[in-house]
Design a protein around this motif. Sequence first.
Motif, PDB file in Angstrom:
ATOM      1  N   PHE A  85     -13.641 -10.894  20.084  1.00  0.00           N
ATOM      2  CA  PHE A  85     -13.395  -9.510  20.238  1.00  0.00           C
ATOM      3  C   PHE A  85     -11.806  -9.343  19.950  1.00  0.00           C
ATOM      4  CE2 PHE A  85     -12.344 -10.612  24.403  1.00  0.00           C
ATOM      5  CZ  PHE A  85     -11.306  -9.954  24.874  1.00  0.00           C
ATOM      6  N   TYR A  86     -11.654  -8.093  19.635  1.00  0.00           N
ATOM      7  CA  TYR A  86     -10.044  -7.516  19.373  1.00  0.00           C
ATOM      8  C   TYR A  86      -9.914  -6.363  19.706  1.00  0.00           C
ATOM      9  CZ  TYR A  86     -10.106 -11.816  16.277  1.00  0.00           C
ATOM     10  OH  TYR A  86     -10.139 -12.871  15.862  1.00  0.00           O
ATOM     11  N   ASN A  87      -9.055  -6.157  20.793  1.00  0.00           N
ATOM     12  CA  ASN A  87      -8.601  -4.929  21.201  1.00  0.00           C
ATOM     13  C   ASN A  87      -7.310  -4.368  20.620  1.00  0.00           C
ATOM     14  OD1 ASN A  87     -10.895  -4.858  22.913  1.00  0.00           O
ATOM     15  ND2 ASN A  87      -9.869  -5.143  24.917  1.00  0.00           N
TER      16      ASN A  87
ATOM     17  N   MET B 116     -14.607  -3.473  24.572  1.00  0.00           N
ATOM     18  CA  MET B 116     -13.900  -4.310  23.454  1.00  0.00           C
ATOM     19  C   MET B 116     -14.008  -3.491  22.121  1.00  0.00           C
ATOM     20  SD  MET B 116     -16.182  -7.825  24.348  1.00  0.00           S
ATOM     21  CE  MET B 116     -15.717  -8.660  25.746  1.00  0.00           C
ATOM     22  N   ASP B 117     -12.973  -3.327  21.706  1.00  0.00           N
ATOM     23  CA  ASP B 117     -12.609  -2.392  20.495  1.00  0.00           C
ATOM     24  C   ASP B 117     -13.235  -2.842  19.070  1.00  0.00           C
ATOM     25  OD1 ASP B 117     -10.989  -0.693  22.288  1.00  0.00           O
ATOM     26  OD2 ASP B 117      -9.124  -1.567  21.759  1.00  0.00           O
ATOM     27  N   GLU B 118     -13.269  -3.825  19.078  1.00  0.00           N
ATOM     28  CA  GLU B 118     -13.940  -4.360  18.051  1.00  0.00           C
ATOM     29  C   GLU B 118     -14.639  -5.943  18.079  1.00  0.00           C
ATOM     30  OE1 GLU B 118     -12.869  -6.155  13.340  1.00  0.00           O
ATOM     31  OE2 GLU B 118     -11.257  -5.432  14.590  1.00  0.00           O
ATOM     32  N   VAL B 119     -15.911  -5.941  17.810  1.00  0.00           N
ATOM     33  CA  VAL B 119     -16.548  -7.239  18.096  1.00  0.00           C
ATOM     34  C   VAL B 119     -17.115  -7.710  16.952  1.00  0.00           C
ATOM     35  CG1 VAL B 119     -18.655  -8.310  19.508  1.00  0.00           C
ATOM     36  CG2 VAL B 119     -17.209  -6.542  20.392  1.00  0.00           C
ATOM     37  N   ILE B 120     -16.867  -9.040  16.647  1.00  0.00           N
ATOM     38  CA  ILE B 120     -17.403  -9.767  15.344  1.00  0.00           C
ATOM     39  C   ILE B 120     -18.355 -10.766  15.800  1.00  0.00           C
ATOM     40  CG2 ILE B 120     -15.642  -8.988  13.970  1.00  0.00           C
ATOM     41  CD1 ILE B 120     -14.355 -11.772  14.091  1.00  0.00           C
ATOM     42  N   ALA B 121     -19.467 -11.249  14.949  1.00  0.00           N
ATOM     43  CA  ALA B 121     -20.298 -12.491  15.296  1.00  0.00           C
ATOM     44  C   ALA B 121     -20.248 -13.309  14.176  1.00  0.00           C
ATOM     45  CB  ALA B 121     -21.618 -12.040  15.600  1.00  0.00           C
TER      46      ALA B 121
ATOM     47  N   GLY C 280     -19.959  -5.906  11.432  1.00  0.00           N
ATOM     48  CA  GLY C 280     -20.616  -4.491  11.472  1.00  0.00           C
ATOM     49  C   GLY C 280     -21.149  -4.153  13.154  1.00  0.00           C
ATOM     50  N   LEU C 281     -20.374  -5.043  14.042  1.00  0.00           N
ATOM     51  CA  LEU C 281     -20.902  -4.432  15.377  1.00  0.00           C
ATOM     52  C   LEU C 281     -20.072  -3.442  15.972  1.00  0.00           C
ATOM     53  CD1 LEU C 281     -21.510  -8.259  16.486  1.00  0.00           C
ATOM     54  CD2 LEU C 281     -23.161  -6.579  15.984  1.00  0.00           C
ATOM     55  N   GLY C 282     -18.885  -3.258  15.546  1.00  0.00           N
ATOM     56  CA  GLY C 282     -17.848  -2.103  16.184  1.00  0.00           C
ATOM     57  C   GLY C 282     -17.628  -2.498  17.516  1.00  0.00           C
ATOM     58  N   ALA C 283     -17.483  -1.357  18.375  1.00  0.00           N
ATOM     59  CA  ALA C 283     -16.938  -1.712  19.433  1.00  0.00           C
ATOM     60  C   ALA C 283     -18.112  -1.847  20.674  1.00  0.00           C
ATOM     61  CB  ALA C 283     -16.243  -0.377  20.091  1.00  0.00           C
ATOM     62  N   LEU C 284     -17.656  -2.511  21.808  1.00  0.00           N
ATOM     63  CA  LEU C 284     -18.807  -2.497  22.862  1.00  0.00           C
ATOM     64  C   LEU C 284     -18.247  -2.136  24.162  1.00  0.00           C
ATOM     65  CD1 LEU C 284     -20.773  -5.960  22.134  1.00  0.00           C
ATOM     66  CD2 LEU C 284     -21.562  -3.488  21.994  1.00  0.00           C
TER      67      LEU C 284
END
Length: 437
Positions: free
Chosen positions: A331-333, A249-254, A296-300
């Motif tokens: 998440f967004y890829n 996952m390129d970008e993860v947000i909560a 501020g989580l970034g990629a996972l």
Amino acid sequence: MMIRRVLATAVALAVTTPAALLSASPAYADAKATAQTPGRQSNPAIDKLKAATAEAQKAYDKASQAKADGAVELAKTLGELDGAHPLAVALAAAKRAAKDAATTKKNADQTVTDAKTALDTLAENATEEERGAAATTLSKAEAAETAAATAKAATDVTAAEAQKKVDDARGAAIRTHGVLDKAVDAARAVKVAADAALAKATKEAKEEGEDCEVEPGLNAEVNGLPDKLVAGTTTTFSVRVTNGSDRHMDEVIAYTGVHATDSTGLKDTSKFFRLQWSTTSSTQWQNLNKDSYIDGLGALKAGAHADVKLRLTLDKATPAGNGVLFIAADFYNKDGVCGGTPGADMYEFDINAAGTKPVTTQDATPSQSAKPATGSTGITPQGSSSGAPATTGMNDSLATTGSSSPTASIALAGGAAVLLGAAAVFVVRRRKTGGDA
């Protein structure tokens, strides 16, 4: 875009089962959500919202009619209490008796005065027989005066009691109508919230963009949040977002949001809360709005997790009541694929007034996606020791619940409207670009 099924569930609960929503735990968690593409003829989430707004309108119309009928009944009751009502009749009789007793007492007083005057003005040459007769007359007058005073006091008490009964009946009738009046306000609040949610969801559904998918492997859970908080204190806890899927996952947000009401359920007290977050990459505490995303989580990578520290501060003026914490993740890829957790977990907690000490405090635990037993509502009762997010297990049909207390129903409906407004944040834009969620 995907309209989260959680919103439809929230609206359905808010307008049809406010008692279940607030007298038990708020219930928004949903194990699955169905993505809807713009070209489809039917959108279950929109359909449920429409059904919910229709139910809200019916509830409002019913409450309004009850208020109108209540006004007629109030006027009738107040009129009777001024005339033919048994309590009014008793009061009139008591007042007459008190008036008669007062007249008797006044006459007795005058008789005593006259007897004293007659005794005092006897001629110097009056015989002993004449003086004895005057003294006897005064004694009898004084005895009659004492009896009249006793009778007057008794009738005054009876009249006062009868007046209190009439006043109490009058007050009860007015308070009953006040309950109906508040019921209209509560029903209106739920209707407005349902209408707004439908309008927002409909707008989102019409906007261009691709649907994002539900990713069961993406999980967000809370650690260290007590199930009881005290006004005037700060609590630090954390959220762990885990990529349990087999994809990067390129970008993860909560998503995190806090909502609260006072003990009546009618007043939103969220303004007294301050929620902040920090991560390993963003160590400075940053303020969150009432409902906001943490970016501020970034990629996972597959199987990895990231932690977010949260700090919740309650102002000293925070009223005692109940609160809920919303948790979700998306998440967004770069290839345009996007998705999110199946629903939003909610962690409920009690709010105690400043200076109080909770008897017991336990940490909230992550949702276990529990299925309710047959015949169960599927909702964890409020006041239980667990601060875990509630799960519903309800199907697409709208449930119905009643309450024996009109006042309680009003409070619940008002709180339902507050939480319904909170649930509307889950109408989230899901675009292929992933840049404007």
